[in-house]
Motif scaffolding. Structure first.
Motif, mmCIF file in Angstrom:
data_model
loop_
_atom_site.group_PDB
_atom_site.id
_atom_site.type_symbol
_atom_site.label_atom_id
_atom_site.label_comp_id
_atom_site.label_asym_id
_atom_site.label_seq_id
_atom_site.Cartn_x
_atom_site.Cartn_y
_atom_site.Cartn_z
ATOM 1 N N ALA A 62 0.841 -1.199 0.000
ATOM 2 C CA ALA A 62 0.000 0.000 0.000
ATOM 3 C C ALA A 62 0.873 1.243 0.000
ATOM 4 O O ALA A 62 2.033 1.226 0.412
ATOM 5 C CB ALA A 62 -0.912 -0.015 1.223
ATOM 6 N N GLY A 63 0.284 2.336 -0.495
ATOM 7 C CA GLY A 63 0.998 3.597 -0.498
ATOM 8 C C GLY A 63 1.378 4.046 -1.888
ATOM 9 O O GLY A 63 0.862 3.549 -2.903
ATOM 10 N N LYS A 64 2.289 4.977 -1.923
ATOM 11 C CA LYS A 64 2.689 5.564 -3.203
ATOM 12 C C LYS A 64 3.459 4.530 -4.029
ATOM 13 O O LYS A 64 4.403 3.910 -3.548
ATOM 14 C CB LYS A 64 3.553 6.795 -2.969
ATOM 15 N N THR A 65 3.021 4.332 -5.285
ATOM 16 C CA THR A 65 3.605 3.320 -6.162
ATOM 17 C C THR A 65 4.035 3.973 -7.480
ATOM 18 O O THR A 65 3.218 4.620 -8.148
ATOM 19 C CB THR A 65 2.591 2.201 -6.454
ATOM 20 N N ALA A 66 5.297 3.822 -7.810
ATOM 21 C CA ALA A 66 5.832 4.361 -9.062
ATOM 22 C C ALA A 66 5.824 3.264 -10.117
ATOM 23 O O ALA A 66 6.341 2.163 -9.880
ATOM 24 C CB ALA A 66 7.237 4.897 -8.862
ATOM 25 N N LEU A 67 5.272 3.552 -11.296
ATOM 26 C CA LEU A 67 5.216 2.614 -12.406
ATOM 27 C C LEU A 67 6.109 3.108 -13.538
ATOM 28 O O LEU A 67 6.128 4.311 -13.842
ATOM 29 C CB LEU A 67 3.789 2.459 -12.936
ATOM 30 N N GLU A 76 8.771 5.645 -23.596
ATOM 31 C CA GLU A 76 8.625 5.145 -22.228
ATOM 32 C C GLU A 76 7.775 6.113 -21.404
ATOM 33 O O GLU A 76 7.671 7.300 -21.719
ATOM 34 C CB GLU A 76 10.000 4.959 -21.596
ATOM 35 N N LYS A 77 7.164 5.583 -20.333
ATOM 36 C CA LYS A 77 6.280 6.410 -19.517
ATOM 37 C C LYS A 77 6.474 6.073 -18.051
ATOM 38 O O LYS A 77 6.596 4.904 -17.679
ATOM 39 C CB LYS A 77 4.819 6.183 -19.917
ATOM 40 N N ASP A 78 6.508 7.100 -17.203
ATOM 41 C CA ASP A 78 6.569 6.946 -15.757
ATOM 42 C C ASP A 78 5.344 7.610 -15.144
ATOM 43 O O ASP A 78 4.969 8.737 -15.524
ATOM 44 C CB ASP A 78 7.839 7.582 -15.184
ATOM 45 N N THR A 79 4.724 6.919 -14.209
ATOM 46 C CA THR A 79 3.562 7.482 -13.537
ATOM 47 C C THR A 79 3.548 7.024 -12.088
ATOM 48 O O THR A 79 4.138 5.979 -11.752
ATOM 49 C CB THR A 79 2.253 7.064 -14.238
ATOM 50 N N THR A 80 2.904 7.787 -11.220
ATOM 51 C CA THR A 80 2.828 7.464 -9.794
ATOM 52 C C THR A 80 1.369 7.485 -9.359
ATOM 53 O O THR A 80 0.599 8.366 -9.758
ATOM 54 C CB THR A 80 3.632 8.474 -8.959
#
Length: 755
Positions: A62-67, A76-80
């Motif tokens: 659980a909590g903040k997850t960076a993808l 490429e893509k980064d999302t949180t």
């Protein structure tokens, strides 16, 4: 004590941690449709999207997850996101120019984007080959423009790979950049490479001897195996055909500890039900029983340095011959059969040195043991090859320098007169250097030079020069290259065809190394439609001039194959065009055509090369129906006539083959995110090379030539029993002798695994 406390804390806290773990289920999309095989990373968990773009990430805290999301050909893509429950997610990626994210290594011995490579490299992914599933890489290459798997015997179905009309000995086969398949294994090693271990195949057409040495005169095929970190936890692919063939692939990616990742794979192929549809008394296709085991490891090292180690073992039992043959007739002269037992092992790896400079060591070793009987002719052979190569890459301003040294040792021994006195041992040390110069943003120049010392043939020097221009928008690319290649004769590669008939191998002289000069011009054009589609054009003109070419003379005497260096010259020239079309509607088309002229000139007489077509065409057409999870693929090839060897002036078979084509169709149905069914028909036209011929195998009724009478010159005489004056010979072959057949298969991929 601290380890005990850690264990106790883990035991007490694990229930709480379990309650706080969630799952992300989603899909990776582009406006034109799903993106297959995208990689999605979150914390220590990695998933690979399936063909429909679907993925699952399990056991996330659980909590903040960076993808982090990436896919070949897309940005490429980064999302949180804040993870407090199971989440459904759709991720959109934007398409980049094709080739921009395709990383290739074959052209320059270092990883570069395909777009930036001064050397034209063609790339074919595992997904491309799934449009026409086959049990081995040898069969899979049949739908690549300018590349043709050539069968060399109607009975044992030996084969090699032709590139732009040049025979198999001119093609180098690499696995992860190392020369694994060569010499003896060029003939029998190719069928033991399963598609399951292949991530992609890189093809370079034209001489690559500057970097790879002997055998890379016509080009090279580099098989890039899967990385353990990008492999599904478990994948299964099994299919069977109406000819009672069975092929099974099983692969698994796993982790041992925190730093060691592994990949294990096994391929099993069985075809044990003989057919004789052309009624000549011989098996139409060689029966085979093959097991191939593959294992690869990667170690996470400091600063991301590479260390990988892989091994493969192949065991194969194949036979073809008269329909009533069995193993009790092996090596005898009562019932004709060709029986080949092959045992082969390979070990290869790469190690990046722990130094400030970028230095990498490649190493490999392989052994090939063959026990064969061609009728009553025994053939036992052993080959061992060791290879070491150290490369150093250094960037200085606009210069990207690559230099290295290589050492290759080959041991070869068989029971023929070629190695009667002693085994053949060849040392081949070499050094090479190349400089890739960035003239400006749109122009590059690459110059290279290699020096080898062959312990039998002495010093050999091979230079090359490449130039690349691209337009500022990267949609137009022009490449020009000129280079030198060389080839040293391999005993078994040159004479294996003789074993399958009554032909005797005659070496007319001590063979000298072949040398060649090649030049080609390549132009790539990309056009993007307003609706989001893409059209790609790839055109090449090539020309190769040979000195000392090693010629196999089948024509002078039907009882012999004579080898000697050509006193004149030989030429391979032609043009090729590839068309790549991808529309937002779901239609994809990849088609290609090559026109070539391959001939030799001696004493002002021009002779067209045997077993070489002037025109070849291939296509791969696919269409997706996302609503139903259904896709359809239509693949095929077409070849123009080839010149074939005749045994006498009265041989009734035509000197040239007809036009012929092999076409296939396949339907694939997705069932959930991890399962798919596929099936279809191979060889829709039911084409076989014996169609319209009086016979395909000469004197199939008398394979030991017991009834043949010979004249004073040693040639078969025309008699009432032998009206055409022939001897037994299966070398009149140009196409697979396997007719129409259905196939059905299933694929299952467990795409999520702990990294």
């Amino acid at each position: 004590m601290k380890y005990l406390l850690s264990i106790l804390l883990t035991l007490f806290l694990s229930p709480a941690l379990t309650k706080a773990q969630f799952m992300i289920r989603g899909s990776v999309m582009h406006r034109s449709g799903a993106i297959a095989h995208a990689t999605i990373q979150a914390h220590t968990v990695t998933a690979v999207a399936d063909e429909a773009g679907n993925f699952i990430l399990r056991e996330l805290p659980a909590g903040k997850t960076a993808l982090h999301i990436s896919a070949a050909g897309y940005g490429e893509k980064d999302t949180t996101l804040e993870l407090r429950s199971d989440t459904l997610l759709t991720i959109q990626l934007e398409r980049l120019a094709p080739d921009m994210q395709e990383i290739v290594v074959s052209g320059t011995l270092k990883a570069v984007s395909r777009q930036d490579s001064p050397v034209p490299v063609e790339v074919y992914t595992a997904r491309y080959f799934k449009a026409n599933p086959t049990p081995s890489l040898f069969d899979a290459l049949q739908n690549i423009n300018g590349v043709r798997p050539q069968l060399n015997c109607n009975i044992c179905n030996t084969g090699d790979i032709h590139i732009n009309g040049l025979e198999g000995p001119y093609t180098m086969i690499l696995i992860d950049g190392m020369p694994i398949v060569s010499g003896l294994s060029t003939v029998y090693g190719l069928s033991g490479i399963p598609q399951s271990l292949t991530e992609r195949v890189e093809i370079v057409k034209g001489p690559a001897s500057t970097l790879y040495g002997s055998e890379a005169v016509g080009g090279l095929v580099n098989i890039i195996t899967h990385k353990p970190g990008n492999t599904p936890a478990l994948s299964v692919d099994v299919f069977g055909t109406s000819w009672r063939e069975l092929n099974a692939d099983l692969a698994s990616g796993f982790r041992v500890g925190k730093k060691l990742r592994g990949l294990a794979g096994i391929n099993y192929f069985n075809y044990s039900s003989p057919f004789d549809h052309n009624h000549d008394g011989f098996t139409d296709v060689t029966l085979q029983h093959r097991v191939s085991v593959f294992n690869k490891w990667e170690l996470d090292r400091k600063n991301g340095r590479l260390f990988s180690l892989a091994g493969r073992y192949v065991h194969e039992d194949r036979w073809g011959g008269e329909f009533n043959w069995n193993k009790k007739f092996r090596g005898g002269d009562s019932v004709y059969g060709e029986s080949i037992y092959t045992r082969r092992w390979e070990l290869f790896g790469a190690y990046e040195l722990p130094v400030k400079e970028k230095m990498q060591l490649l190493f490999s070793a392989n052994g090939h043991d063959q026990n064969s009987a061609y009728g009553m002719i025994p053939f036992d052979a052993r080959q061992y090859i060791g290879f070491l190569q150290l490369t150093w890459n250094k960037t200085l301003n606009r210069h990207d320098l690559t230099s290295g040294t290589a050492l290759r040792y080959t041991y070869y021994d068989d029971n023929t007169p070629a190695t009667a006195t002693q085994p053949e041992r060849t040392w081949l040390p070499g050094v090479f250097v190349q400089d890739e110069i960035t003239l400006n943003e749109n122009n590059k120049l690459l110059a290279g030079l290699r020096y080898d010392y062959n312990s039998i043939h002495g010093s050999i020097l091979t230079p090359r020069l490449n130039y690349k221009w691209n337009s500022p928008d990267k949609n137009n690319t022009l490449r020009f290259s000129i280079g030198n290649g060389y080839r040293v004769a391999q005993v078994f590669t040159e004479d294996h065809a003789a074993l399958t008939g009554a032909r005797e191998v005659i070496f007319m002289e001590a063979l000298k190394p072949e040398t060649s000069w090649n030049t080609n011009i390549n132009f790539v054009k990309r056009i993007y439609t307003t609706s989001g589609g893409m059209i790609g054009l790839d055109a090449t003109a090539f020309y190769t001039y040979f000195n000392n070419k090693i010629i196999a003379d089948y024509d002078s005497n039907p009882k012999e194959i004579r080898f000697q260096n050509l006193s004149g010259h030989a030429v391979s020239r032609g043009v090729s065009l590839n068309l790549d079309l991808a529309l937002i509607s779901g239609l994809k088309l990849l088609a290609g055509a090559t026109y070539m002229d391959v001939y030799s000139v001696e004493d002002q007489v021009r002779t067209r090369q045997l077993f070489t077509e002037k025109f070849t065409g291939v296509w791969n057409i696919g269409y997706q129906f996302p609503k139903w999870g259904l896709s359809i693929d239509y693949t095929g090839n077409v070849y123009s006539p080839m010149r074939l060897p005749l045994l006498s002036d009265t041989d009734p078979r035509p000197e040239f083959s007809p036009w012929w084509s092999i076409q296939n169709i396949q339907l694939t149905k997705k069932i959930g995110p991890e399962l798919e069914l596929y099936g279809g028909i191979k060889n829709l036209l039911n084409w076989t090379p014996g169609r319209g011929l009086p016979f395909l195998i000469a004197r199939a009724n008398d394979p030991f030539d017991k009834q043949v009478q010979f004249d004073a010159d040693g040639k078969a005489a025309v008699t009432a029993d032998n009206p055409y004056g022939l001897t037994f010979d299966p070398s009149y072959v140009y196409a697979p002798n396997q007719g129409i057949r259905g196939f059905l298969g299933i694929r299952w991929n467990r795409t999520a695994f702990k990294k």
